[in-house]
Write an enzyme that holds these catalytic residues in place. Structure first.
Site, PDB file in Angstrom:
ATOM      1  N   SER A 180       0.827  -1.197   0.000  1.00  0.00           N
ATOM      2  CA  SER A 180       0.000   0.000   0.000  1.00  0.00           C
ATOM      3  C   SER A 180       0.875   1.266   0.000  1.00  0.00           C
ATOM      4  O   SER A 180       1.623   1.486  -0.945  1.00  0.00           O
ATOM      5  CB  SER A 180      -0.959  -0.044   1.191  1.00  0.00           C
ATOM      6  OG  SER A 180      -1.998   0.910   1.048  1.00  0.00           O
ATOM      7  N   ASP A 213      -8.509  -5.474  -6.030  1.00  0.00           N
ATOM      8  CA  ASP A 213      -8.219  -4.261  -5.269  1.00  0.00           C
ATOM      9  C   ASP A 213      -9.037  -3.112  -5.856  1.00  0.00           C
ATOM     10  O   ASP A 213      -8.934  -2.807  -7.042  1.00  0.00           O
ATOM     11  CB  ASP A 213      -6.720  -3.947  -5.345  1.00  0.00           C
ATOM     12  CG  ASP A 213      -6.264  -2.933  -4.302  1.00  0.00           C
ATOM     13  OD1 ASP A 213      -7.048  -2.026  -3.973  1.00  0.00           O
ATOM     14  OD2 ASP A 213      -5.121  -3.050  -3.833  1.00  0.00           O
ATOM     15  N   HIS A 259      -7.771  -5.231  -1.533  1.00  0.00           N
ATOM     16  CA  HIS A 259      -6.541  -4.558  -1.122  1.00  0.00           C
ATOM     17  C   HIS A 259      -5.858  -5.305   0.022  1.00  0.00           C
ATOM     18  O   HIS A 259      -4.635  -5.293   0.135  1.00  0.00           O
ATOM     19  CB  HIS A 259      -6.851  -3.128  -0.700  1.00  0.00           C
ATOM     20  CG  HIS A 259      -5.630  -2.332  -0.369  1.00  0.00           C
ATOM     21  ND1 HIS A 259      -4.632  -2.093  -1.282  1.00  0.00           N
ATOM     22  CD2 HIS A 259      -5.232  -1.728   0.783  1.00  0.00           C
ATOM     23  CE1 HIS A 259      -3.677  -1.369  -0.726  1.00  0.00           C
ATOM     24  NE2 HIS A 259      -4.009  -1.142   0.534  1.00  0.00           N
TER      25      HIS A 259
END
Length: 353
Positions: free
Chosen positions: A129, A284, A313
């Site tokens: 991320s 995601d 995600h």
């Protein structure tokens, strides 16, 4: 007693032309740096996370093996351990804490690894991320130090759609009257709960919820139990100003937003010489594989490898999907064991910013 160390950055001037006085970079190391100083893996933190929340990917049977590698986890500005709204004295305390970019974070990390440890080249840089965002920055800004990267569920810049998602989460938090424009005297828990519930619709996929994996795989008693026990709890313990500081960093992130590339995103991608595996998750919702596919076209040594998953995600963290973790760990082992292209060894060790 804390389980991390502090690197004193001194008076650190940010891209916004404001100075954090006595800036601090919190970090933790795992394993030992060898005599050649070539066994270091840099593993930056994700949005809101601290070093302990990265540890699920470290282990003696895993690619990030502290018996073999020297692993450094640096904490982001704004995460409550490094210089943050919550721990900085006036006049830059609370909501007046200056805006920090990913570029600022990586420059601070560069000072840490070069000045404190004398590291000239990593074995690998990887992250999830916002950790992936920092990974891309390292490879673009300091290509001579970064021979291999594996950013997972992240991108080299914040897309417009991603920006919109974050605006929703931010607005939910700030709508709590107790937030008081950041000068709260009591924690705005209602806003933090709302922040978590906005995240709940984005962090995991439609298929995850359709299949009721919150109950069947993660062990929650009901959807409401999951929303409270996982999503609200994830942010309940975070400082609101710290969250918004890191959210700003995320929204304004691009590897091209600096004097080296002057906004030329394609040039910044082409500057990445690292052998790279880009690992988005198929589902995601805010870092879709399409974004990484565009990036890979301009990166000379990049492979796009999509994780087929319904965890969205969160296929990459914080360690909640065992099958996806195995896929990620296998790719990390493969990349660490892969030989370098001869052209990389010719890169000057002084070619960074």
């Amino acid at each position: 007693m804390s389980d991390y160390e502090i690197y004193e950055l001194g008076d650190f001037v940010l891209q916004c032309k404001k100075t954090i006085k006595n800036a601090r970079l919190a970090f933790k190391t795992y394993g030992k740096l060898n005599a050649e100083k070539d066994n270091c893996i840099l593993y930056p933190c994700w949005f809101s996370g601290q070093h302990t929340e990265n540890e699920w990917l470290i282990g003696e049977n895993m690619a990030l093996n502290p018996k073999k590698y020297f692993i450094i986890i640096p904490n982001l500005f704004g995460n409550g351990l490094s210089s943050s709204p919550s721990n900085t004295p006036p006049p830059y305390n609370g909501p007046r804490f200056p805006d920090c970019t990913a570029y600022d974070n990586v420059r601070a990390q560069h000072e840490l690894v070069t000045k404190l440890f004398g590291i000239k080249r990593f074995a690998l840089v990887t992250g999830w991320s916002m950790g992936a965002l920092q990974t891309y920055h390292w490879a673009a800004l300091y290509p001579e130090m970064t021979p291999k990267i594996l950013p997972f569920q992240g991108a080299a810049k914040c897309s417009r759609h991603n920006h919109v998602f974050l605006e929703g989460a931010k607005a939910a938090l700030q709508a709590d009257a107790n937030y008081a424009e950041g000068w709260y005297t009591s924690i705005p828990y209602k806003g933090l709960r709302a922040f978590g519930r906005v995240y709940a619709g984005w962090g995991l996929s439609q298929t995850f919820y359709r299949k009721e994996m919150d109950i069947k795989e993660m062990g929650y008693a009901s959807l409401e139990d999951f929303l409270i026990g996982f999503w609200e709890n994830l942010f309940y313990k975070r400082d609101p100003n710290n969250l918004l500081c890191m959210l700003w960093t995320w929204q304004h992130s691009s590897i091209a937003n600096n004097e080296k590339f002057n906004g030329d995103f394609e040039a910044a991608l082409r500057a990445i010489k690292a052998k790279a595996i880009l690992m988005p998750a198929s589902t995601d919702l805010y870092f879709p594989p399409e974004d990484n596919a565009i990036e890979a076209k301009f990166m000379p040594n990049a492979e796009l490898r999509v994780i087929d998953t319904y965890y969205g995600h969160f296929a990459g963290g914080p360690g909640i999907s065992p099958a996806d973790i195995r896929t990620l760990d296998d790719a990390l082992k493969e990349l660490l064991n892969a030989p370098l292209d001869d052209s990389f060894s010719k890169l000057s060790l002084t070619s960074g910013v």
